[in-house]
Design a protein around this motif. Sequence first.
Motif, PDB file in Angstrom:
ATOM      1  N   GLU A 110      -9.858  11.011  -2.802  1.00  0.00           N
ATOM      2  CA  GLU A 110     -10.917  11.008  -1.631  1.00  0.00           C
ATOM      3  C   GLU A 110     -11.392  12.357  -1.632  1.00  0.00           C
ATOM      4  OE1 GLU A 110      -9.086   8.487   1.928  1.00  0.00           O
ATOM      5  OE2 GLU A 110      -8.372  10.284   1.629  1.00  0.00           O
ATOM      6  N   HIS A 167      -3.336 -15.605   0.010  1.00  0.00           N
ATOM      7  CA  HIS A 167      -4.173 -14.830  -1.112  1.00  0.00           C
ATOM      8  C   HIS A 167      -5.486 -14.519  -0.366  1.00  0.00           C
ATOM      9  CE1 HIS A 167      -5.556 -14.275  -5.066  1.00  0.00           C
ATOM     10  NE2 HIS A 167      -6.969 -14.599  -4.673  1.00  0.00           N
ATOM     11  N   VAL A 168      -6.120 -13.511  -0.687  1.00  0.00           N
ATOM     12  CA  VAL A 168      -7.268 -12.759   0.147  1.00  0.00           C
ATOM     13  C   VAL A 168      -8.028 -12.379  -1.073  1.00  0.00           C
ATOM     14  CG1 VAL A 168      -8.287 -11.493   1.807  1.00  0.00           C
ATOM     15  CG2 VAL A 168      -6.000 -11.976   1.928  1.00  0.00           C
ATOM     16  N   ASN A 169      -9.556 -12.684  -0.807  1.00  0.00           N
ATOM     17  CA  ASN A 169     -10.538 -12.135  -1.800  1.00  0.00           C
ATOM     18  C   ASN A 169     -11.225 -11.286  -1.019  1.00  0.00           C
ATOM     19  OD1 ASN A 169     -10.293 -13.111  -4.628  1.00  0.00           O
ATOM     20  ND2 ASN A 169     -10.283 -15.047  -3.225  1.00  0.00           N
ATOM     21  N   TYR A 170     -11.530  -9.933  -1.155  1.00  0.00           N
ATOM     22  CA  TYR A 170     -12.324  -9.136  -0.302  1.00  0.00           C
ATOM     23  C   TYR A 170     -13.625  -9.003  -1.150  1.00  0.00           C
ATOM     24  CZ  TYR A 170      -7.490  -7.848   1.112  1.00  0.00           C
ATOM     25  OH  TYR A 170      -6.293  -7.733   1.631  1.00  0.00           O
ATOM     26  N   GLU A 193       0.804  -1.154   0.037  1.00  0.00           N
ATOM     27  CA  GLU A 193       0.045  -0.097   0.089  1.00  0.00           C
ATOM     28  C   GLU A 193       1.001   1.312  -0.091  1.00  0.00           C
ATOM     29  OE1 GLU A 193      -3.672   0.312   2.676  1.00  0.00           O
ATOM     30  OE2 GLU A 193      -2.374   1.908   3.623  1.00  0.00           O
ATOM     31  N   VAL A 240     -10.960   3.979  -3.063  1.00  0.00           N
ATOM     32  CA  VAL A 240     -10.161   2.799  -3.822  1.00  0.00           C
ATOM     33  C   VAL A 240     -10.096   1.764  -3.038  1.00  0.00           C
ATOM     34  CG1 VAL A 240      -8.090   2.378  -5.474  1.00  0.00           C
ATOM     35  CG2 VAL A 240      -9.084   4.639  -5.241  1.00  0.00           C
ATOM     36  N   PRO A 241     -11.157   0.937  -2.773  1.00  0.00           N
ATOM     37  CA  PRO A 241     -10.907  -0.537  -1.976  1.00  0.00           C
ATOM     38  C   PRO A 241      -9.941  -1.581  -2.748  1.00  0.00           C
ATOM     39  CG  PRO A 241     -13.047  -0.435  -2.761  1.00  0.00           C
ATOM     40  CD  PRO A 241     -12.318   1.108  -3.159  1.00  0.00           C
ATOM     41  N   GLN A 242      -9.434  -2.444  -1.945  1.00  0.00           N
ATOM     42  CA  GLN A 242      -8.844  -3.366  -2.472  1.00  0.00           C
ATOM     43  C   GLN A 242      -9.743  -4.713  -2.653  1.00  0.00           C
ATOM     44  OE1 GLN A 242      -4.646  -3.755  -1.226  1.00  0.00           O
ATOM     45  NE2 GLN A 242      -4.891  -5.899  -0.432  1.00  0.00           N
ATOM     46  N   ILE A 243      -9.672  -5.545  -3.753  1.00  0.00           N
ATOM     47  CA  ILE A 243     -10.746  -6.548  -3.869  1.00  0.00           C
ATOM     48  C   ILE A 243     -10.017  -8.031  -3.956  1.00  0.00           C
ATOM     49  CG2 ILE A 243     -12.439  -4.812  -4.886  1.00  0.00           C
ATOM     50  CD1 ILE A 243     -11.653  -5.664  -7.732  1.00  0.00           C
ATOM     51  N   GLU A 244      -8.732  -7.698  -4.039  1.00  0.00           N
ATOM     52  CA  GLU A 244      -7.883  -9.091  -4.324  1.00  0.00           C
ATOM     53  C   GLU A 244      -6.444  -9.022  -3.924  1.00  0.00           C
ATOM     54  OE1 GLU A 244      -8.443 -11.154  -7.666  1.00  0.00           O
ATOM     55  OE2 GLU A 244      -6.942 -12.477  -7.321  1.00  0.00           O
ATOM     56  N   ALA A 245      -5.884  -9.908  -3.162  1.00  0.00           N
ATOM     57  CA  ALA A 245      -4.349  -9.560  -2.877  1.00  0.00           C
ATOM     58  C   ALA A 245      -3.724 -10.953  -2.873  1.00  0.00           C
ATOM     59  CB  ALA A 245      -4.050  -8.790  -1.541  1.00  0.00           C
ATOM     60  N   ASN A 287      -7.421  -3.628   4.924  1.00  0.00           N
ATOM     61  CA  ASN A 287      -7.136  -4.944   4.146  1.00  0.00           C
ATOM     62  C   ASN A 287      -5.914  -5.865   4.637  1.00  0.00           C
ATOM     63  OD1 ASN A 287      -4.178  -4.475   2.594  1.00  0.00           O
ATOM     64  ND2 ASN A 287      -5.563  -2.498   2.150  1.00  0.00           N
ATOM     65  N   ARG A 290     -21.294   3.941  -2.281  1.00  0.00           N
ATOM     66  CA  ARG A 290     -20.408   2.874  -2.195  1.00  0.00           C
ATOM     67  C   ARG A 290     -20.652   1.897  -3.484  1.00  0.00           C
ATOM     68  NH1 ARG A 290     -16.904   2.509   2.876  1.00  0.00           N
ATOM     69  NH2 ARG A 290     -17.145   4.781   3.355  1.00  0.00           N
ATOM     70  N   MET A 315     -11.270   4.496   5.627  1.00  0.00           N
ATOM     71  CA  MET A 315     -12.477   4.482   4.635  1.00  0.00           C
ATOM     72  C   MET A 315     -13.567   3.780   5.668  1.00  0.00           C
ATOM     73  SD  MET A 315     -11.761   2.612   0.888  1.00  0.00           S
ATOM     74  CE  MET A 315      -9.954   1.653   1.365  1.00  0.00           C
TER      75      MET A 315
END
Lengths: 137, 137, 137, 137
Positions: free
Chosen positions: A47, C59-62, A29, A53-58, C21, A116, C16
């Motif tokens: 902002e 691995h993470v799916n949010y 980040e 800008v959220p995280q959707i996968e990592a 995350n 959102r 947020m």
Amino acid sequence: MKSYSRPVFFYETDKMSIVHNANYLRIFEEARLDHMRQSGMTYKELEDRGVLVPQIEAHVNYEQTLIYGDEFVVDIRLVEFNGVKFKYTYEIRKKDTNEITTTGYTCHCFLDEITRMPLSLKKKHPDVYEIMKNSMD
Amino acid sequence: MKSYSRPVFFYETDKMSIVHNANYLRIFEEARLDHMRQSGMTYKELEDRGVLVPQIEAHVNYEQTLIYGDEFVVDIRLVEFNGVKFKYTYEIRKKDTNEITTTGYTCHCFLDEITRMPLSLKKKHPDVYEIMKNSMD
Amino acid sequence: MKSYSRPVFFYETDKMSIVHNANYLRIFEEARLDHMRQSGMTYKELEDRGVLVPQIEAHVNYEQTLIYGDEFVVDIRLVEFNGVKFKYTYEIRKKDTNEITTTGYTCHCFLDEITRMPLSLKKKHPDVYEIMKNSMD
Amino acid sequence: MKSYSRPVFFYETDKMSIVHNANYLRIFEEARLDHMRQSGMTYKELEDRGVLVPQIEAHVNYEQTLIYGDEFVVDIRLVEFNGVKFKYTYEIRKKDTNEITTTGYTCHCFLDEITRMPLSLKKKHPDVYEIMKNSMD
């Protein structure tokens, strides 16, 4: 673009004497927001326009460990971007040996702060869309 | 009122193999918000009314260390409360030996979320004022 | 086996207003070490035998967000285990609605604390090997 | 000696949109270990000699808030040092306005890593003792 770099902080270590696994998402980040800033737009500006800008996968691959005393460098690339979703890849190296310690990627989307709901950057913020597109690798 | 208690998390340790010093302020917060909840008002309810409760002072005495494998108990008391400012004291003990590991206190005030100015709880939220006053030690 | 469950802590949120995350990797760890404990062996016992269990992949799916005020439940499964490497999967749900917020997996290996080299659990710690094998899903 | 300075990280914020109160102890630590390094001895070198430097007391006054987008500077002073215990004071300022946001102090001692007993730096590590004494304010 200047690579993001800093020393490991003591409090980032755990009792295995290595940087704790969760902290690499924080380092990703730091590098990502620095990359946006260098591309010409700070996350704060986004902002201020009501864009989240959220995280959707990592994903993280832990290849070597970082320890206290190490300084690291992050190579980050914006590899996918379609105005709705985007993906960054990361490579963390030890500054002195250039050894790769950690690789990974994160995916994100743009949300309208109020609703959102996903937001089309191209329509709502075309200038930011251009900046992002131009910072793609 | 039930004492707040939980095991140490692995990620709370640092390379000295003890719970990192900054985490005690987090443990204080966990115990404090649990204390508010048990007193009859969740912090979330306060937020929903537009009341923020920032920390304005904190003190920690590190007497013994907590390590991974320990479970701890927090004794918390609301020792000062005048409707504008308030103060909690904390005593963390190891659950199995009852040994005190950490003591401290934190001071807080009430802020209006919009103006970010101090707020008189007695005038604006007399029901919360009563709950807080009654939870004083 | 009892599911791992707890409320969101205030300090886990970011600006947020959602759980940051990186904290999901911490929650995965809490659930994983709790799973090991319930299987019949604490992580502390492993450490006392000189065995380290670093994370080698995550691995993470949010999918949805957790916010302050939520309580979550983690369903965790040991889905792969060969005595050298192993893999857990995770499903985090909101306790009240049962809605899935986050899924993911982590992979780990066993290291000898002294040599920091991979270690065959079956040869060196056959009793732990049996416990792990039996806790597979 | 160069002041310690860096931007606020996004993950340091909480849902009040300010840097979470516990993170100031982490910032104090960053500044403190940087101060030791600039004085001529890294904390890593101390560890390599088997010396631990736990925190035994901490105090924080939260005067103004730091938010995401701020850059801060830490003025740190070693104000007490007798070879067994020592005390640092801290003043955090916003880089652009020079406004003080946070003040505080931390106290520390030296421990032998093996025995975990207090250690006289003057007897055991006279060179480090001199470095510390000379870095007093």
